[in-house]
Structures are given as C-alpha cells and as structure tokens.
Design a protein around this motif. Structure first.
Motif, PDB file in Angstrom:
ATOM      1  N   LEU A 186       0.856  -1.188   0.000  1.00 22.09           N
ATOM      2  CA  LEU A 186       0.000   0.000   0.000  1.00 22.09           C
ATOM      3  C   LEU A 186       0.895   1.241   0.000  1.00 22.09           C
ATOM      4  O   LEU A 186       1.020   1.947   1.001  1.00 22.09           O
ATOM      5  N   SER A 187       1.526   1.517  -1.143  1.00 23.64           N
ATOM      6  CA  SER A 187       2.477   2.623  -1.238  1.00 23.64           C
ATOM      7  C   SER A 187       2.562   3.115  -2.673  1.00 23.64           C
ATOM      8  O   SER A 187       2.209   2.401  -3.616  1.00 23.64           O
ATOM      9  N   ALA A 351      -7.122   5.503  -0.594  1.00 25.69           N
ATOM     10  CA  ALA A 351      -7.018   4.140  -1.117  1.00 25.69           C
ATOM     11  C   ALA A 351      -7.291   3.116  -0.023  1.00 25.69           C
ATOM     12  O   ALA A 351      -7.971   2.102  -0.256  1.00 25.69           O
ATOM     13  N   ARG A 352      -6.780   3.397   1.170  1.00 30.76           N
ATOM     14  CA  ARG A 352      -6.939   2.471   2.301  1.00 30.76           C
ATOM     15  C   ARG A 352      -8.404   2.231   2.636  1.00 30.76           C
ATOM     16  O   ARG A 352      -8.777   1.124   3.069  1.00 30.76           O
ATOM     17  N   VAL A 353      -9.269   3.229   2.441  1.00 30.96           N
ATOM     18  CA  VAL A 353     -10.676   3.099   2.831  1.00 30.96           C
ATOM     19  C   VAL A 353     -11.604   2.892   1.632  1.00 30.96           C
ATOM     20  O   VAL A 353     -12.820   2.952   1.779  1.00 30.96           O
ATOM     21  N   SER A 354     -11.043   2.636   0.438  1.00 31.04           N
ATOM     22  CA  SER A 354     -11.857   2.581  -0.781  1.00 31.04           C
ATOM     23  C   SER A 354     -11.950   1.206  -1.413  1.00 31.04           C
ATOM     24  O   SER A 354     -12.435   1.078  -2.538  1.00 31.04           O
ATOM     25  N   VAL A 442      -0.859   6.436   7.409  1.00 36.13           N
ATOM     26  CA  VAL A 442      -0.142   6.319   6.135  1.00 36.13           C
ATOM     27  C   VAL A 442       1.361   6.177   6.361  1.00 36.13           C
ATOM     28  O   VAL A 442       2.025   5.312   5.773  1.00 36.13           O
ATOM     29  N   ILE A 443       1.910   7.034   7.221  1.00 37.30           N
ATOM     30  CA  ILE A 443       3.352   6.996   7.488  1.00 37.30           C
ATOM     31  C   ILE A 443       3.744   5.664   8.115  1.00 37.30           C
ATOM     32  O   ILE A 443       4.785   5.084   7.778  1.00 37.30           O
ATOM     33  N   GLY A 450       4.670  -0.997   3.467  1.00 34.05           N
ATOM     34  CA  GLY A 450       3.362  -1.158   2.852  1.00 34.05           C
ATOM     35  C   GLY A 450       2.433  -2.083   3.596  1.00 34.05           C
ATOM     36  O   GLY A 450       1.352  -2.425   3.092  1.00 34.05           O
ATOM     37  N   ASP A 451       2.803  -2.483   4.801  1.00 33.87           N
ATOM     38  CA  ASP A 451       1.954  -3.363   5.614  1.00 33.87           C
ATOM     39  C   ASP A 451       0.841  -2.536   6.256  1.00 33.87           C
ATOM     40  O   ASP A 451       1.115  -1.649   7.067  1.00 33.87           O
ATOM     41  N   PRO A 452      -0.441  -2.792   5.909  1.00 37.70           N
ATOM     42  CA  PRO A 452      -1.538  -1.991   6.474  1.00 37.70           C
ATOM     43  C   PRO A 452      -2.026  -2.479   7.836  1.00 37.70           C
ATOM     44  O   PRO A 452      -2.922  -1.870   8.415  1.00 37.70           O
ATOM     45  N   ASP A 453      -1.452  -3.557   8.349  1.00 48.94           N
ATOM     46  CA  ASP A 453      -1.976  -4.174   9.574  1.00 48.94           C
ATOM     47  C   ASP A 453      -0.930  -4.216  10.680  1.00 48.94           C
ATOM     48  O   ASP A 453      -0.655  -5.266  11.270  1.00 48.94           O
TER      49      ASP A 453
END
Length: 517
Positions: A186-187, A351-354, A442-443, A450-453
């Motif tokens: 996610l970047s 993007a994270r919420v879409s 985001v940071i 790019g790990d969202p979790d």
C-alpha cells in the motif's frame, strides 16, 4: 538479542520485527535520519534555514510554474478520462470485492483527512483577500468592484475544487489498484511496477517511499503547528482566555492525545467515528451560516459561484502570458505545490478506505462530491463575508488584518455568533485530529514496507513523532522554523509532480494490460 528478520507479507523486501513492531529495514531508518537532519538544520538557525528554503521555493514556483499548472490540469483530465472510459468499471479488490465502509462514512473520512481544516481557515479569508486585493487580484481585476466579487469566488473555487482532489485522487487510484488488485504494498512505489518490473522493490521504489514519509511528516507538522495558532486565537476570542505560547503547546498536546486515542481504537472504531462527528458538526455550522446570511442570499451566492467557477476555469488554467504573474505564482502555483505535500498522504489514506469501489465511483466521490460541498461552503462563508465587506458591516469591512481571525469576525455579525464560534473551535480540533490520524496511519504503513496491519502502538509512535517534530520546531524556532519547513515541503511538490506523471503512465499501462489478458 539480535532482531528477527522476516519476509514482508507482500514479499516486497525484508522487514525488521522487534517487540512486535514491524519496520522496513531501509525506509524507516533513512526516513528517520532525514527528518532528524532537517529538524536539526531548522533549529540551528531558523532564520537562515527559513530564508534558504523560501528562496528555493520561490525559484521553483517562478521557473516551473508552467509544469506545475500543466500537471494540475492533467490530473483533472486524467481522472475524468478514467471515469468516462471503460476502465472506470475496474473495481478495487476485484469484481467481487465489497466496500468496507458505508458511503457516508467513506466520504466523511476522506473529506476530513483532505480538506476540513483548510475550509475553516480559508472559507472566509480567501474570498475576502481576493476581493479586496489583500495580495493582488486574479487576472488583475480591479479590487472591490462587482467584477472583483465574481473573480474572487471563481478563483477561490478554482483553488479548492476539482484540481486538489484530482491530485489526491491520482495517488489514491494508483495505490488502491496496485495494492488491492495486484497484491503489492500500500504505497506509491507500487505504481512503478509496470515501468520498472521487479525494480520497483529495489532502491528506486524505496526512495519513493522515503520521499513520501518525509513529505508527509513535514506537511503534517507545519499544518499542526500553524493550525494550533489559529485554533488558540479563536479560543481566546470566544472564551476570553489569553492566547499564550504555553496555551498553543497545550493545544498541540491535547490534539495529539485525542488522535492517539482514536488511532489506538483503529480505523473503524476511531477514525471513522470522529470523521462522522466532524461532518455532523460541519453541517450544523453550515446551516447556521446559510440561514444567518438569508436563504435567498445563499441561493444566489451558490448560483453565482458556480457560474464564476465555470467562467474562470479556463483562464485560470492557462499558464502562458498571464497578466497577473505575481498573483498566479503566489496563489495558484503555490496551492498546487502545497496540495502535493498532502497528495501522497491523503491519496494513500483514501485508497486504504476505498476497497470495493470502482474507479468511476472513486472519481465521483473523491473529486466531484467534495467540489459540490466546497461550492456550498464558500457560497455561505465566502459569499456572506464579501457581502459584509460591501455593506461596510463588521470588522472585515476594515480589511483582512488577521487571517486567523477572519472566520470569527465574520460570525460576529450573524445570529448565534457565540455558538457558531464554538463550533468552529470544535471543528478545528476534530479536523486536525482526523488529519493527523490519517497521516500517522499512512506513514506507519509506509515505514513498514506497505503493511496496512501493524500494531496500534506502532501507529501511535508515529503520531508522537509528528507531535515531537511540531513541538520542537515550535518551541525553539517558532513560526519561523515552521514556515521554513513548510517552504521546504512546498518545494518538494515539484518532484512529486514528476513522480505523479510516471504513476499515471504506470496505472494506464497496468489497466490496459489487465483488460487485454
């Protein structure tokens, strides 16, 4: 004990995991080192540092104004073209993906992260500034004339309408598509995959993510520090408390604590809830102002502002032989560069919420819907404020002496002024909290490759980093250091636009290849 090295969840690189924390072995230390170096430089001599970065910013805005404006225009055309093309049917996450959030919560989170504080800060100040020639006028229209009123509303809408959201949306489309449809991090660096192949996992991609982290940190730090100055000025005005330096620092600490609590609760239970509260409070304030200036006046302002925006869209999009070169560079070109400092931050968050939305839906909700809301907002606040100036009523009639106080001076002349001012203060707090929250998310994602979790404590650590940078600059360098960092962030808008052009090419290439396969 030697830290364990584990492969990243998306196979992009190796991350270092220590005590449950997950950091990319390149992006995190390099970003941290650059941030520390820039803060030390800012504190060593704030005046020289600020003057140097202001000089660099001025040189870029003057010599690359053509490229910056072209890229802003291209972003609008790019997003509109995707929506109208067959590619607009592509869904983030694949054909069967379902949205994680309701449409209202989705819009609330996106809007609060991208523009909430700005509309409060400039909702009154910019239209009045453009009308009275506080710093020149658009297209050299004679100030304080009927023509200037139309030009002021048209130029303000131009600065806050399609263009900024198109810059945000471009980043969001790139990140969302390559993350949810291609399984990449996610970047922004993931958008380079069609151009570089596996090279996007190496040094070029890592440097893009480092650039994004540094840009986001300083964009947030300056916004938090300068926003605190406006908020405390408003609190002092409403409650009669002294607007001291210590009070400003206490405000920053309070915002950080609220943001930390929200981050700890997570995206669904924290950020989403605060964003929904934001939109409810903003709606109440909007209705208070729209009724206060009169229903017919608001309706007339809205029609006129829409017409002014349409009439001035092409003249203000032109970069050749502008008669208002100073205004053009000082306002429009600066704005486009400043939106770029928030472009990766807001884009990645959107993007994270879409996930589960089509590209066409994203263009409608991320570019079109906010422009409509912005039109209504400026018609109430900006149109009403210009009417006060024309009528010679209130403090604004004497001129725009303090941008921080403009919205409070405007509200003083309306019914229920005290309630309106308290709502502004509350919204400033909540909008700042949600902006910092989304930025920290985001940071944190980027610093983890790019790990969202990641773990909640890791997100809060980045929030503390943003607050420490803000407070350190604020305490030692004052607004001189903060504005110096802001100038540096704006100067970074130029390389971001170069990156944005590459990302557009990569996204189209990736989408076309998918459609052919």
């Amino acid at each position: 004990m030697k830290p364990m090295v584990a492969q990243d969840i998306v196979g992009r690189d190796f991350n270092i995991r220590v005590l449950g924390l997950n950091f990319h072995r390149v992006i995190f230390p390099v970003s941290f080192s650059i941030i520390l170096l820039l803060v030390l430089l800012a504190l060593s001599n704030p005046v020289v540092f600020g003057e140097t970065l202001e000089g660099i910013k001025g040189w870029i805005l003057k010599n690359f104004d053509w490229f910056i404006i072209i890229m802003g225009n291209l972003a609008v055309l790019f997003c509109a073209g995707l929506a109208l093309s067959p590619l607009g049917k592509v869904r983030l996450g694949g054909r069967d993906a379902k949205p994680e959030f309701s449409t209202l919560s989705w819009f609330s989170m996106m809007f609060a992260a991208g523009m909430g504080v700005g509309l409060l800060y400039w909702g009154v100040a910019e239209p009045v500034a453009q009308y009275t020639a506080w710093w020149k006028t658009p297209l050299n229209v004679a100030a304080s004339t009927p023509e200037a009123a139309h030009a002021a509303m048209g130029a303000t809408m131009y600065h806050w309408g399609f263009h900024p959201w198109a810059i945000y949306l471009t980043s969001a489309l790139v990140v969302g598509y390559f993350s949810y449809n291609k399984g990449l991090p996610l970047s922004l660096s993931s958008g380079l995959q069609p151009l570089l192949g596996r090279g996007h996992r190496g040094l070029p991609g890592q440097m893009v993510d480092v650039f994004t982290v540094v840009l986001s940190i300083f964009g947030l730090a300056t916004s938090l520090g300068l926003g605190a100055m406006q908020a405390t000025a408003g609190i002092a005005h409403v409650l009669g408390t002294p607007n001291t330096f210590a009070f400003q620092l206490m405000f920053i600490v309070a915002v950080t604590c609220l943001a930390g609590f929200s981050l700890w609760r997570g995206l669904d239970a924290g950020v989403k809830v605060l964003s929904n509260i934001n939109m409810l409070l903003a709606l109440v304030l909007f209705l208070l102002v729209a009724v206060g200036i009169g229903g017919m006046a608001f309706f007339s302002n809205t029609l006129n502002a829409a017409a002014d925006y349409g009439q001035m869209f092409l003249p203000l999009s032109n970069w050749i032989d502008r008669p208002d070169q100073d205004w053009f560079q000082g306002w429009t070109v600066f704005y486009w560069a400043w939106w770029c400092t928030w472009g990766p931050l807001v884009g990645i968050f959107v993007a994270r919420v879409s996930k589960g939305r089509t590209l066409r839906q994203m263009v409608g909700m991320v570019m079109l819907a906010p422009t409509v809301v912005t039109l209504l907002w400026f018609s109430a606040f900006g149109g009403g404020a210009i009417a006060q100036v024309i009528d010679g009523s209130g403090a604004l009639a004497a001129g725009l002496s303090d941008v921080n106080m403009a919205i409070f001076q405007f509200l003083e002349m309306l019914p229920l002024a005290g309630i309106g001012s308290l709502l502004v203060v509350a919204l400033l707090v909540f909008f700042m909290v949600t902006s910092v929250d989304s930025g920290a998310l985001v940071i944190d994602n980027l610093s983890a490759g790019g790990d969202p979790d990641t773990q909640p404590v890791q997100r809060v650590l980045w929030l503390v980093m943003i607050a420490l940078v803000t407070v350190t600059l604020f305490v030692i360098g004052g607004d001189t250091a903060l504005k110096g960092i802001q100038a540096g962030a704006v100067a970074m808008g130029l390389p971001f636009m170069v990156l944005m052009l590459l990302l557009m090419i990569g996204l189209v290439k990736g989408l076309i290849e998918d459609c052919r396969s």
